[in-house]
Design an enzyme around this catalytic site. Sequence first.
Site, short mmCIF file in Angstrom:
data_model
loop_
_atom_site.label_atom_id
_atom_site.label_comp_id
_atom_site.label_asym_id
_atom_site.label_seq_id
_atom_site.Cartn_x
_atom_site.Cartn_y
_atom_site.Cartn_z
N TYR A 54 8.52 59.14 -3.42
CA TYR A 54 9.03 60.09 -4.41
C TYR A 54 9.16 59.36 -5.74
O TYR A 54 10.14 58.64 -5.99
CB TYR A 54 10.38 60.66 -3.99
N PHE A 209 9.76 72.80 2.69
CA PHE A 209 9.20 74.06 2.18
C PHE A 209 10.04 75.25 2.66
O PHE A 209 9.52 76.22 3.21
CB PHE A 209 7.75 74.25 2.61
N PRO A 210 11.37 75.20 2.44
CA PRO A 210 12.24 76.27 2.97
C PRO A 210 12.06 77.61 2.26
O PRO A 210 12.59 78.62 2.74
CB PRO A 210 13.65 75.72 2.73
N PRO A 216 -1.72 75.78 -2.28
CA PRO A 216 -2.50 77.02 -2.29
C PRO A 216 -2.77 77.50 -0.86
O PRO A 216 -3.04 76.71 0.03
CB PRO A 216 -3.80 76.61 -3.00
#
Length: 297
Positions: A54, A209-210, A216
Amino acid sequence: MTTALAPFAGRTVARVGYGAAQLPRLHERRADAVALVRRAVELGVNHFDTAEFYGFGFANSVLREALRPDDGALVVTKVGADPDPGGRLPLRTAQRPEQLRATVEDNLRSLGADRLDVVNLRRLDTGPGLRPAGDQAVDLDDQLAVLTALRDEGKIGAIGLSSVTLDGLRTALPAGIACVQNAYSLVSRDDEDMLRLCLSTGIPWVPFFPLGGAFPGLRKLADEPVAHAVAESLGVTVAQVGLAWLLHHAPNTLVIPGTAEIAHLEANAAVAGIGFDAGTLAALDAVESRSNEVPLG
């Protein structure tokens, strides 16, 4: 204020934590990044999810500066991928046992820690993102062996799994698994059986990814009319609806939404106090789920 609590790795944490993936957006405003983490602590957040890749160590360094011993923070990091500044993506797979050990050492250094509270093995078997190939396709037992050794050495407190299949989790259970992180949201519920296995075995479920996918082809909660209708009726945001649904759906769920903005952080922390009546919850439960399987390599 984040008040709902749950057990995690022998500790008690707020069910709404903070994911540090967006901290690097503040790379040129380090003081603001530190202030954001401090505000999270003030709001009751004591579960922080991070990784060496990160911001190429930036997120870890901010957590090192911002968090204090008396905060009682549980810091969860991950291995299985390393920074790759010059690559097509900003990270590369690092699945071999010696790479896992090296990444643990990298996280120890950048976090300024003698021991990592929880280390998630980003297995890459399922969900969106990279796929291992060639010498990066490593047997799970070999990976668990090195992580178990690191735990025995005192460098890791607990082992988690990420992007893992149901069979992979079953294989790993005897090693002692502290949590599972897979892509999962109201609109993409591929891993319902795995969530239920985690619930029955007392393992926290920590979806990434909640709010749907950032890649895409992945469905987004923001495109779901029911979520918008619920948000309008309650006077909250669609994102708050999605996070609150996760907390209502299973008591072992912990959410780690990320942001680089204090107002957004405060909105995320407030979701622990959002309630749904039976009709609203039924309407959300009835939303169609679509697959998260979008490999990138």
